[in-house]
Design a protein around this motif. Sequence first.
Motif, PDB file in Angstrom:
ATOM      1  N   GLU A  33       0.989  -1.047  -0.107  1.00  0.00           N
ATOM      2  CA  GLU A  33      -0.105  -0.078  -0.055  1.00  0.00           C
ATOM      3  C   GLU A  33       0.871   1.312   0.070  1.00  0.00           C
ATOM      4  OE1 GLU A  33      -2.654   0.298   3.206  1.00  0.00           O
ATOM      5  OE2 GLU A  33      -3.863   1.870   2.449  1.00  0.00           O
ATOM      6  N   MET A  34       0.543   2.152  -0.869  1.00  0.00           N
ATOM      7  CA  MET A  34       1.220   3.482  -0.963  1.00  0.00           C
ATOM      8  C   MET A  34       0.568   4.683  -0.693  1.00  0.00           C
ATOM      9  SD  MET A  34       4.409   2.543  -2.105  1.00  0.00           S
ATOM     10  CE  MET A  34       4.975   4.111  -2.636  1.00  0.00           C
ATOM     11  N   GLY A  35       1.287   5.606  -0.107  1.00  0.00           N
ATOM     12  CA  GLY A  35       0.656   6.898   0.277  1.00  0.00           C
ATOM     13  C   GLY A  35       1.357   7.973   0.017  1.00  0.00           C
ATOM     14  N   TRP A  36       0.374   9.132  -0.208  1.00  0.00           N
ATOM     15  CA  TRP A  36       0.762  10.673  -0.422  1.00  0.00           C
ATOM     16  C   TRP A  36       0.602  11.188   0.699  1.00  0.00           C
ATOM     17  CZ3 TRP A  36       3.485  12.750  -4.151  1.00  0.00           C
ATOM     18  CH2 TRP A  36       3.730  12.117  -5.382  1.00  0.00           C
ATOM     19  N   GLY A  53      -2.342  -2.078  -3.204  1.00  0.00           N
ATOM     20  CA  GLY A  53      -1.783  -2.818  -4.500  1.00  0.00           C
ATOM     21  C   GLY A  53      -2.977  -3.139  -5.383  1.00  0.00           C
ATOM     22  N   GLY A  54      -4.121  -3.297  -5.087  1.00  0.00           N
ATOM     23  CA  GLY A  54      -5.320  -3.694  -5.655  1.00  0.00           C
ATOM     24  C   GLY A  54      -6.131  -2.501  -6.159  1.00  0.00           C
ATOM     25  N   GLY A  55      -5.661  -1.105  -5.740  1.00  0.00           N
ATOM     26  CA  GLY A  55      -6.485   0.038  -6.269  1.00  0.00           C
ATOM     27  C   GLY A  55      -7.432   0.499  -5.254  1.00  0.00           C
ATOM     28  N   GLY A  56      -7.695  -0.151  -4.301  1.00  0.00           N
ATOM     29  CA  GLY A  56      -8.539   0.261  -3.142  1.00  0.00           C
ATOM     30  C   GLY A  56      -7.870   1.734  -2.522  1.00  0.00           C
ATOM     31  N   ASP A  72       0.462   2.997 -11.081  1.00  0.00           N
ATOM     32  CA  ASP A  72       0.818   2.332 -12.256  1.00  0.00           C
ATOM     33  C   ASP A  72       1.633   1.094 -11.858  1.00  0.00           C
ATOM     34  OD1 ASP A  72       1.799   0.860 -14.585  1.00  0.00           O
ATOM     35  OD2 ASP A  72       1.199   2.800 -15.720  1.00  0.00           O
ATOM     36  N   ASN A  73       1.192  -0.024 -11.530  1.00  0.00           N
ATOM     37  CA  ASN A  73       2.007  -1.162 -11.213  1.00  0.00           C
ATOM     38  C   ASN A  73       3.183  -1.544 -11.907  1.00  0.00           C
ATOM     39  OD1 ASN A  73       0.652  -1.284  -8.564  1.00  0.00           O
ATOM     40  ND2 ASN A  73      -0.554  -2.736  -8.888  1.00  0.00           N
ATOM     41  N   ALA A  74       2.912  -1.676 -13.169  1.00  0.00           N
ATOM     42  CA  ALA A  74       3.777  -1.978 -14.345  1.00  0.00           C
ATOM     43  C   ALA A  74       5.179  -0.780 -14.277  1.00  0.00           C
ATOM     44  CB  ALA A  74       3.144  -2.056 -15.550  1.00  0.00           C
ATOM     45  N   ARG A  75       4.710   0.130 -14.031  1.00  0.00           N
ATOM     46  CA  ARG A  75       5.823   1.395 -14.208  1.00  0.00           C
ATOM     47  C   ARG A  75       6.383   1.629 -12.903  1.00  0.00           C
ATOM     48  NH1 ARG A  75       4.149   5.681 -18.939  1.00  0.00           N
ATOM     49  NH2 ARG A  75       3.708   4.098 -20.461  1.00  0.00           N
ATOM     50  N   ARG A  76       5.701   1.281 -11.871  1.00  0.00           N
ATOM     51  CA  ARG A  76       5.911   1.468 -10.501  1.00  0.00           C
ATOM     52  C   ARG A  76       6.048   3.082 -10.104  1.00  0.00           C
ATOM     53  NH1 ARG A  76      11.345  -2.488  -9.003  1.00  0.00           N
ATOM     54  NH2 ARG A  76      10.279  -4.565  -9.822  1.00  0.00           N
TER      55      ARG A  76
END
Length: 114
Positions: A33-36, A53-56, A72-76
């Motif tokens: 999970e990522m955050g700003w 990771g799933g977009g939630g 964008d998981n492909a581009r990280r």
Amino acid sequence: QVQLVESGGGLVQPGGSLRLSCATSGISFTIYEMGWYRQGPGKQRELVAAITGGGGTTYADSVKGRFTISRDNARRTMSLQMNSLKPEDTAVYYCNGRPSFWPWGQGTQVTVSS
């Protein structure tokens, strides 16, 4: 080596828009999970928005309906679309995991002022 690089900040008038970007390397981006986060003048750093990771997604009450987080998981990479900006959105914006596992990047300055 973990690198988090934020970009896209600037000076904008109230009501304007900006799009922030976060480029990552050295992490298994997809699984986290990522955050700003942001830190305004004289304030503590706070979480603004997060995305799994799933977009939630989750948002701080102060930005709901105005900010949109995406990844964008492909581009990280991760983005934050900020609309209807207010002077109180002025801050240095950072990206990191949630919780913030990694060393902080340099951030990107957002200034909302007429």
